[in-house]
Design a protein around this motif. Structure first.
Motif, PDB file in Angstrom:
ATOM      1  N   PHE A   1      -5.674 -23.719  16.192  1.00 46.30           N
ATOM      2  CA  PHE A   1      -6.343 -25.025  16.214  1.00 46.30           C
ATOM      3  C   PHE A   1      -7.816 -24.797  16.504  1.00 46.30           C
ATOM      4  CE2 PHE A   1      -2.042 -25.452  17.799  1.00 46.30           C
ATOM      5  CZ  PHE A   1      -1.530 -26.467  16.992  1.00 46.30           C
ATOM      6  N   MET A   2      -8.650 -25.676  15.937  1.00 42.67           N
ATOM      7  CA  MET A   2     -10.075 -25.709  16.304  1.00 42.67           C
ATOM      8  C   MET A   2     -10.241 -26.957  17.124  1.00 42.67           C
ATOM      9  SD  MET A   2     -12.496 -25.044  13.074  1.00 42.67           S
ATOM     10  CE  MET A   2     -13.955 -25.730  13.832  1.00 42.67           C
ATOM     11  N   ILE A   3     -10.713 -26.799  18.352  1.00 40.50           N
ATOM     12  CA  ILE A   3     -10.747 -27.972  19.226  1.00 40.50           C
ATOM     13  C   ILE A   3     -12.147 -28.202  19.758  1.00 40.50           C
ATOM     14  CG2 ILE A   3      -9.838 -28.950  21.364  1.00 40.50           C
ATOM     15  CD1 ILE A   3      -7.201 -27.595  20.750  1.00 40.50           C
ATOM     16  N   LYS A   4     -12.610 -29.426  19.582  1.00 41.59           N
ATOM     17  CA  LYS A   4     -13.953 -29.777  20.053  1.00 41.59           C
ATOM     18  C   LYS A   4     -13.857 -30.433  21.426  1.00 41.59           C
ATOM     19  CE  LYS A   4     -17.856 -32.628  18.981  1.00 41.59           C
ATOM     20  NZ  LYS A   4     -18.415 -33.658  18.149  1.00 41.59           N
ATOM     21  N   GLU A   5     -14.733 -30.032  22.317  1.00 44.08           N
ATOM     22  CA  GLU A   5     -14.755 -30.638  23.656  1.00 44.08           C
ATOM     23  C   GLU A   5     -15.168 -32.100  23.524  1.00 44.08           C
ATOM     24  OE1 GLU A   5     -17.288 -28.528  26.327  1.00 44.08           O
ATOM     25  OE2 GLU A   5     -16.295 -26.624  25.959  1.00 44.08           O
ATOM     26  N   LEU A   6     -14.350 -32.969  24.108  1.00 44.24           N
ATOM     27  CA  LEU A   6     -14.654 -34.401  24.013  1.00 44.24           C
ATOM     28  C   LEU A   6     -14.367 -35.110  25.326  1.00 44.24           C
ATOM     29  CD1 LEU A   6     -15.449 -36.634  21.883  1.00 44.24           C
ATOM     30  CD2 LEU A   6     -13.012 -37.060  21.692  1.00 44.24           C
ATOM     31  N   GLY A   7     -13.119 -34.981  25.809  1.00 42.27           N
ATOM     32  CA  GLY A   7     -12.737 -35.727  27.009  1.00 42.27           C
ATOM     33  C   GLY A   7     -11.995 -34.872  28.008  1.00 42.27           C
ATOM     34  N   ASP A   8     -11.151 -35.511  28.820  1.00 39.79           N
ATOM     35  CA  ASP A   8     -10.547 -34.804  29.960  1.00 39.79           C
ATOM     36  C   ASP A   8      -9.693 -33.592  29.569  1.00 39.79           C
ATOM     37  OD1 ASP A   8      -9.211 -36.961  28.913  1.00 39.79           O
ATOM     38  OD2 ASP A   8      -8.194 -37.527  30.751  1.00 39.79           O
ATOM     39  N   PHE A   9      -8.941 -33.653  28.486  1.00 36.67           N
ATOM     40  CA  PHE A   9      -8.147 -32.476  28.105  1.00 36.67           C
ATOM     41  C   PHE A   9      -8.997 -31.438  27.373  1.00 36.67           C
ATOM     42  CE2 PHE A   9      -5.648 -30.453  24.614  1.00 36.67           C
ATOM     43  CZ  PHE A   9      -5.047 -29.497  25.409  1.00 36.67           C
ATOM     44  N   THR A  10      -9.698 -31.871  26.356  1.00 38.96           N
ATOM     45  CA  THR A  10     -10.399 -30.899  25.502  1.00 38.96           C
ATOM     46  C   THR A  10     -11.505 -30.153  26.261  1.00 38.96           C
ATOM     47  OG1 THR A  10     -11.627 -32.790  24.643  1.00 38.96           O
ATOM     48  CG2 THR A  10      -9.877 -31.944  23.269  1.00 38.96           C
ATOM     49  N   ARG A  11     -12.028 -30.758  27.340  1.00 41.17           N
ATOM     50  CA  ARG A  11     -13.072 -30.064  28.105  1.00 41.17           C
ATOM     51  C   ARG A  11     -12.511 -28.948  28.974  1.00 41.17           C
ATOM     52  NH1 ARG A  11     -15.728 -35.085  29.916  1.00 41.17           N
ATOM     53  NH2 ARG A  11     -16.870 -35.806  28.103  1.00 41.17           N
ATOM     54  N   THR A  12     -11.174 -28.915  29.129  1.00 36.75           N
ATOM     55  CA  THR A  12     -10.582 -27.878  29.992  1.00 36.75           C
ATOM     56  C   THR A  12     -10.031 -26.701  29.179  1.00 36.75           C
ATOM     57  OG1 THR A  12      -8.407 -28.903  29.896  1.00 36.75           O
ATOM     58  CG2 THR A  12      -9.844 -29.611  31.696  1.00 36.75           C
ATOM     59  N   ILE A  13     -10.132 -26.786  27.857  1.00 35.89           N
ATOM     60  CA  ILE A  13      -9.501 -25.781  26.990  1.00 35.89           C
ATOM     61  C   ILE A  13      -9.873 -24.351  27.415  1.00 35.89           C
ATOM     62  CG2 ILE A  13      -9.496 -24.847  24.625  1.00 35.89           C
ATOM     63  CD1 ILE A  13      -8.048 -27.390  24.606  1.00 35.89           C
ATOM     64  N   GLY A  14     -11.145 -24.145  27.701  1.00 36.55           N
ATOM     65  CA  GLY A  14     -11.621 -22.793  28.008  1.00 36.55           C
ATOM     66  C   GLY A  14     -11.006 -22.213  29.271  1.00 36.55           C
ATOM     67  N   GLN A  15     -10.461 -23.071  30.142  1.00 33.10           N
ATOM     68  CA  GLN A  15      -9.893 -22.550  31.399  1.00 33.10           C
ATOM     69  C   GLN A  15      -8.378 -22.316  31.306  1.00 33.10           C
ATOM     70  OE1 GLN A  15     -11.277 -25.928  33.618  1.00 33.10           O
ATOM     71  NE2 GLN A  15     -13.170 -25.494  32.500  1.00 33.10           N
ATOM     72  N   ILE A  16      -7.777 -22.624  30.183  1.00 35.52           N
ATOM     73  CA  ILE A  16      -6.314 -22.486  30.110  1.00 35.52           C
ATOM     74  C   ILE A  16      -5.943 -21.020  29.856  1.00 35.52           C
ATOM     75  CG2 ILE A  16      -4.211 -23.338  28.990  1.00 35.52           C
ATOM     76  CD1 ILE A  16      -5.794 -25.878  28.317  1.00 35.52           C
ATOM     77  N   GLU A  17      -4.999 -20.539  30.659  1.00 37.38           N
ATOM     78  CA  GLU A  17      -4.628 -19.114  30.620  1.00 37.38           C
ATOM     79  C   GLU A  17      -3.711 -18.805  29.441  1.00 37.38           C
ATOM     80  OE1 GLU A  17      -5.431 -16.578  32.639  1.00 37.38           O
ATOM     81  OE2 GLU A  17      -6.839 -17.919  33.664  1.00 37.38           O
ATOM     82  N   PRO A  18      -3.947 -17.678  28.755  1.00 40.48           N
ATOM     83  CA  PRO A  18      -2.964 -17.226  27.758  1.00 40.48           C
ATOM     84  C   PRO A  18      -1.603 -17.079  28.437  1.00 40.48           C
ATOM     85  CG  PRO A  18      -4.992 -15.963  27.569  1.00 40.48           C
ATOM     86  CD  PRO A  18      -5.143 -16.827  28.794  1.00 40.48           C
ATOM     87  N   GLY A  19      -0.545 -17.347  27.694  1.00 46.36           N
ATOM     88  CA  GLY A  19       0.804 -17.300  28.258  1.00 46.36           C
ATOM     89  C   GLY A  19       1.293 -18.685  28.667  1.00 46.36           C
ATOM     90  N   THR A  20       0.373 -19.633  28.778  1.00 45.14           N
ATOM     91  CA  THR A  20       0.760 -21.005  29.156  1.00 45.14           C
ATOM     92  C   THR A  20       1.767 -21.549  28.136  1.00 45.14           C
ATOM     93  OG1 THR A  20      -1.399 -21.382  30.131  1.00 45.14           O
ATOM     94  CG2 THR A  20      -0.143 -23.347  29.565  1.00 45.14           C
TER      95      THR A  20
END
Ligand code: FAD
Length: 434
Positions: A272-291
Motif C-alpha cells: 500500500f502507498m499511504i499518505k499521512e493525513l489523520g490519526d491513523f495514517t500519521r502513525t504508520i512510520g512507528q508501526i513495527e514489522p511483525g504487527t
C-alpha cells in the motif's frame, strides 16, 4: 451485479411493502392520508435498504463502484428523510385519540394514542440528527471510528422504532401479512450489521496477515507491505482496495480503506502507498514489522482486467497513483499488449513516488510548484494538458482511469466527456465520499 440489475433489485425491494400494502388494501380514505401512509412506507423501506447500501457488500459496490454506492446511500438517505418529514403532516384532521368503537380494527382512522405514536415521533427526531451528523462528520471533533459506531447503532435504533411505529400505528403495518414482511425486512437490515461486524471479522481471523515492512517513499507518503500468515493471500484485481485493520482485534472498528499498489501477479504479499493525513495514517512510520493485520476485501471496480480498449490512460494526483500503479505493474508483469500512458500530478518534486520505476514508462509528470530547473509539465492536470497528450482517436477509444483530488477528477472527467469519451470508458475511484 450490473448497474441495471442493481437498480431493478433496489426499486423492487423498496417498493415491495408499498405494493403489498396496496394489495392488502382497506376501505377507501382521503387521498392525502393514502399519500401520507405511502410516503411513510417508502421512507421506512428506503431506510432499511440503506443498511445494505453501506458499501460493505461486494456484489453491490464492486458492480457500480464504491463511490457511486456511497453517493447513492447518501442521496437515498436524504430522500427518505424528506418523505419521513412530510409523512405526519399529510394526515391532517385525524380524529382525536382514545377508543374508536366505530373502527376497532383501525381500518378507517389512524391512532393518535401517544404510546403508539411515540416510537414514530422518536424516529422522526432521531433520523435528521443521524443524517446531519453524517453530513457534518468531518467538522466534528470525533474519530471516524466513533462516528461509524454512532451511525450504525443510531440506524439500528431508528429501524427498531420505525418497526414498532409501523406495526402499532400504521393502517397497513398492523395487518399480519404486512407485519411479517416488515419484521423480515428489518431482520435482513439488522442482519447485515451482524454480517459486517461479526461474520466478516470471524472470517478475517482465520486469514491473518503480518506487516513485513514500512518504508518512507516521500516526506509524507509511506509504503507498507503485508504478507499472508498461513494462507495463500488475497484474490484481487489490480486497482482494487481493501479495509485494513493493523494491530487491532479482528472485531475492531479501527480499519481504513486503502488501495493495493502492488500487482496481483507479483505474489501473495500486498503493498500500500499511504499518505499521512489523520490519526491513523500519521502513525504508520512507528508501526513495527511483525504487527498482525486483517484485510477485508477486495472492493472496488477500478480495474481494466479483460477490457477491450487498445490503450489505458492512468491519470493520478498525489497518492491517487496507488491503484494506478497496481494496474500498470500488472500490465507489465503479464505482458499486456495494450498501451499504457501515465499522467501523474503533484505539487512538488519530492512528492513524486516510485520515480525510478515510472521513468521507464510512458509517463508525464505535472508539478504545480516546480523547481526552477523543471523542464516537464507544470500547473494542473487540466483540459489543455489532456489535449496535448491524447489524440482525438485516443479520447474515443481508450479507457481512462482517474484517481486523485476531487477537483482534478471532476475536471478531467468533464473534459473527457466533452472530447467524446463514452462514460463507460471513464473509471474513477474517490478516496473521500464527502
Ligand atoms: C476506496 C478508498 C481507497 C483509498 N486508498 C488510499 C490509498 O491508497 N492511500 C492513501 O493514503 N489513502 C487512501 N484512502 C484514504 C484513506 O482511507 C484515508 O486517508 C484514511 O482512512 C485516513 O485515516 P486517518 O485515521 O489517518 O485520518 P482521519 O483524520 O481519521 O480521517 C481523515 C479522513 O479520512 C477518511 N477516513 C478516515 N477513516 C476512514 C475510514 N475508516 N473509512 C473511510 N474513510 C475514512 C474520512 O473522510 C476522514 O474525514 C482511500 C480511501 C478510500 C475511500
Amino acid at each position: 451485479m450490473k448497474p441495471v440489475l442493481l437498480i431493478t433489485v433496489y426499486l423492487g425491494a423498496v417498493t415491495l411493502p408499498l405494493v403489498a400494502s396496496w394489495i392488502v388494501g382497506g376501505p377507501p380514505r382521503p387521498f392525502h392520508q393514502e399519500l401520507a401512509s405511502g410516503l411513510g412506507i417508502l421512507a421506512f423501506s428506503m431506510i432499511l435498504a440503506e443498511f445494505i447500501l453501506s458499501g460493505r457488500f461486494k456484489s453491490i459496490s464492486n458492480g457500480i463502484g464504491m463511490d457511486v454506492t456511497m453517493r447513492f446511500h447518501q442521496v437515498m438517505a436524504r430522500t427518505a428523510l424528506g418523505f419521513a418529514l412530510v409523512h405526519p403532516f399529510l394526515f391532517g384532521g385525524s380524529p382525536a385519540g382514545g377508543d374508536r368503537p366505530w373502527d376497532p380494527t383501525r381500518q378507517l382512522t389512524l391512532t393518535t394514542d401517544f404510546s403508539d405514536l411515540a416510537s414514530g415521533i422518536a424516529a422522526f427526531l432521531l433520523l435528521p440528527c443521524l443524517i446531519l451528523l453524517a453530513i457534518g462528520r468531518t467538522r466534528l471533533n470525533q474519530t471516524h471510528e466513533t462516528w461509524r459506531l454512532i451511525h450504525g447503532l443510531g440506524a439500528l435504533v431508528i429501524a427498531a422504532l420505525l418497526l414498532h411505529h409501523t406495526v402499532y400505528a400504521g393502517r397497513y403495518g398492523s395487518q399480519p401479512v404486512m407485519t411479517g414482511l416488515w419484521v423480515a425486512m428489518t431482520a435482513v437490515a439488522a442482519g447485515s450489521l451482524l454480517y459486517v461486524y461479526l461474520i466478516v471479522p470471524l472470517r478475517q481471523r482465520s486469514r491473518p496477515w503480518r506487516l513485513a515492512s514500512v518504508t518512507r517513499l516521500t516526506p509524507k507518503q509511506w509504503e507498507m507491505t503485508l504478507t499472508p500468515d498461513g494462507h495463500p493471500g488475497l484474490d484481487f484485481k489490480a486497482g482494487q482496495f481493501v479495509w485494513l485493520n493493523l494491530g487491532h482485534s479482528a472485531f475492531s472498528m479501527r480499519e481504513n480503506p486503502f488501495s493495493i499498489c502492488s500487482a496481483p501477479a507479483a505474489g501473495p504479499s500486498v503493498s500500500f502507498m499511504i499518505k499521512e493525513l489523520g490519526d491513523f495514517t500519521r502513525t504508520i512510520g512507528q508501526i513495527e514489522p511483525g504487527t498482525p493485520a486483517y484485510l477485508d476485501g477486495p472492493y472496488g471496480s477500478l480495474t481494466v482486467q479483460g477490457r477491450p480498449e487498445p490503450g489505458v490512460a492512468l491519470i493520478a494526483g498525489g497518492v491517487g497513483i496507488a491503484p494506478l500503479l497496481s494496474i500498470l505493474r500488472q500490465m507489465r508483469l503479464t505482458d499486456d499488449p495494450r498501451k499504457a500512458r501515465v499522467i501523474y500530478g503533484n505539487r512538488a518534486l519530492d512528492q513524486i513516488a516510485h520515480r525510478e520505476e515510472l521513468d521507464g514508462q510512458d509517463v508525464t509528470y505535472v508539478l504545480s510548484e516546480p523547481p526552477d530547473d523543471w523542464a516537464a509539465e507544470t500547473g494542473l492536470i487540466d483540459a489543455p494538458l489532456l489535449d496535448r497528450l491524447f489524440t482525438p482517436e485516443e479520447f474515443n477509444t481508450w479507457v481512462f482511469v482517474i484517481c486523485g483530488p476531487p477537483a482534478m477528477m471532476d475536471g478531467v472527467e468533464d473534459h473527457l466527456l466533452k472530447r467524446g469519451t463514452p462514460s463507460h470508458r471513464i473509471l474513477l475511484e474517490r478516496f473521500d465520499y464527502e
